[in-house]
Design an enzyme around this catalytic site. Structure first.
Site, PDB file in Angstrom:
ATOM      1  N   CYS A  86      16.570  32.862  -6.562  1.00 49.02           N
ATOM      2  CA  CYS A  86      16.522  31.391  -6.499  1.00 49.02           C
ATOM      3  C   CYS A  86      17.875  30.764  -6.831  1.00 49.02           C
ATOM      4  O   CYS A  86      18.192  29.693  -6.336  1.00 49.02           O
ATOM      5  CB  CYS A  86      15.520  30.830  -7.502  1.00 49.02           C
ATOM      6  SG  CYS A  86      13.874  31.477  -7.367  1.00 49.02           S
TER       7      CYS A  86
HETATM    8  N1  LIG Z   1      13.330  29.913  -4.781  1.00 45.81           N
HETATM    9  C1  LIG Z   1      12.740  29.545  -5.922  1.00 45.81           C
HETATM   10  O1  LIG Z   1      11.661  30.007  -6.231  1.00 45.81           O
HETATM   11  N2  LIG Z   1      13.333  28.605  -6.652  1.00 45.81           N
HETATM   12  C2  LIG Z   1      12.894  28.190  -7.928  1.00 45.81           C
HETATM   13  C3  LIG Z   1      12.750  26.706  -8.014  1.00 45.81           C
HETATM   14  C4  LIG Z   1      12.291  26.243  -9.353  1.00 45.81           C
HETATM   15  C5  LIG Z   1      12.251  24.745  -9.483  1.00 45.81           C
HETATM   16  N3  LIG Z   1      11.943  24.347 -10.813  1.00 45.81           N
HETATM   17  C6  LIG Z   1      11.228  24.159  -8.536  1.00 45.81           C
HETATM   18  O2  LIG Z   1      10.065  24.012  -8.956  1.00 45.81           O
HETATM   19  O3  LIG Z   1      11.553  23.825  -7.411  1.00 45.81           O
END
Ligand SMILES: NC(=O)NCCC[C@H](N)C(=O)O
Length: 413
Positions: free
Chosen positions: A401
């Site tokens: 991510c």
């Molecule tokens: N690719 C991913 O899974 N990204 C993590 C995103 C976490 C962020 N707090 C969200 O909820 O969008």
């Protein structure tokens, strides 16, 4: 013209990646704001920055060029000149709820007085009401909720550079994201693509831009090889967006297969890469929680239809079989997060134990806190580079991510 983007797999040796070092935006909010900002806790910034620097150094030590979102954004605005800067600021204000009016004017004066680097950082951090020398007098500005501290909310999720855009082949998708907390983020990516000297006018394909109603996020977009993608049907990516990008990829690119994989729609598993990643030619991490009792999961293999713009959809429930067929493999190794133990798998998936970043075939970067999953990956022959993770993990995302690969070496086989 050779595109500066070259990303034809999930596992080819990583050469260039886009990161965002966490800044004040990750602590510029209160607990009440957390659910809306998609955070479960407020990270301790100095430690989060140390952890992120450790992550970036791990990549650099392995030959990866690290680019930073905030720097590229400012450089794009520098290169674009006054008109581009003005357009960017207007768009950002509009998307922050101020298309016109006295607050718009006050914010424009405040942000407009800064140089590009400071302006970009300030927008990312958020603008509090007490920063502006402004007394609301007209009806619209007087009607603002006085108790709310911000004119412009912080963007704490920016360090998850995976999601607002995704590099696919020699192009990218610039994403219309699901929740308002993240929708402004991809404006930075659009600005970089259009105006940064490294990317502008260099033959970069935009497979799908951010001007859409339907939703897609990079955590759901997995580039399995140079003609097959997997895309999660998830809390964040809708089926119609998948069909839309599939049509563009089939028409203008070399992709001929998109495997849509339906995962539970909840915050712990918001994207496909929180439960499933590719880590070697024939190895994947998979969170057992996405599979039914018999190991089944809904997938749709999408291929071009007879006429242009038409799609063929083949429904299946056997992920292993679907992947073997699409990737022409005799067998493959699905490695269960937390070794399949329901308590450990639940805990380690929550802390992104499935969210591995492959930096070469069989070499992955993971959070050190997921020690059961890490040990299992080693037992399955992978080289595991652990990074520290106490604070970064509070944002609910792991190494995949936190990275947007821009260039990977092509696979040898
Ligand atoms: N690719 C991913 O899974 N990204 C993590 C995103 C976490 C962020 N707090 C969200 O909820 O969008």
């Amino acid at each position: 013209m050779t595109s500066p983007i070259h990303n034809y797999s999930e596992i080819g040796k990583l050469k260039t990646v886009l990161l965002k070092r966490p800044g004040r935006e990750i602590e510029n909010f209160t607990p009440e704001m957390m659910p809306r900002l998609l955070f479960d806790d407020i990270p301790y910034l100095p430690i989060a920055q140390k952890e992120h620097d450790y992550f970036a150094d791990t990549l650099r030590d392995n030959g990866v060029e690290v680019l930073y979102l905030e720097k590229l954004s400012a450089e794009a605005l520098d290169a674009g000149g006054e008109e581009v800067r003005d357009h960017f600021l207007e768009q950002m204000l509009t998307e922050s709820g101020y298309a016109s009016g006295t607050i718009h004017d006050a914010l424009k004066e405040y942000l407009g007085s800064m140089n590009n680097q400071d302006m970009v950082v300030k927008i990312m951090e958020g603008v509090r009401k007490n920063e502006l020398d402004f007394v609301p007098k007209d009806l619209v500005s007087s009607a603002e909720n006085e108790d709310y501290e911000f004119y412009m909310d912080p963007m704490p999720n920016l360090y998850f550079t995976r999601d607002p855009s995704a590099c696919i082949g020699d192009g990218l998708s610039i994403n219309h994201m699901t929740y308002p907390a993240r929708q402004r983020e991809s404006l930075f990516n659009e600005t970089i693509t259009k105006y940064h000297p490294r990317f502008a006018n260099q033959g970069v394909h935009v497979w799908r831009d951010r001007n859409h109603e339907t939703r897609i996020e990079g955590g759901d977009e997995l580039v399995l090889n140079d003609h097959v993608m997997a895309i999660g049907v998830s809390q964040r990516t809708s089926a119609d967006a998948i069909q839309d990008i599939a049509k563009n990829l089939f028409k203008h690119g070399q992709y001929d297969t998109v495997i849509a994989i339906k995962i539970p729609h909840n915050h712990a598993m918001m994207h496909l890469d929180t439960v499933f990643t590719m880590i070697n030619y024939d190895q994947f991490t998979v969170h057992p929680g996405i599979l039914g009792k018999g190991g089944q999961i809904d997938t749709w293999t999408i291929t071009p239809g007879k006429n242009e713009g038409e799609l063929n959809l083949q429904h299946d429930t056997d992920l292993k079989k679907v992947l073997k067929t699409a990737l022409h493999l005799d067998d493959l190794d699905l490695i269960p997060t937390g070794n399949g133990d329901p308590i450990i798998a639940g805990r380690e998936q929550w802390n992104d134990g499935s969210n591995t970043l492959a930096i070469a075939p069989g070499v992955v970067v993971t959070y050190n806190r997921n020690y059961v999953s890490n040990e299992l990956l080693r037992k399955h022959g992978l080289k595991v580079l652990e990074v520290i993770s106490s604070e970064l993990s509070r944002g609910r995302g792991g190494p995949r991510c936190m990275s947007c690969p821009i260039v990977r070496e092509d696979l040898k086989r």
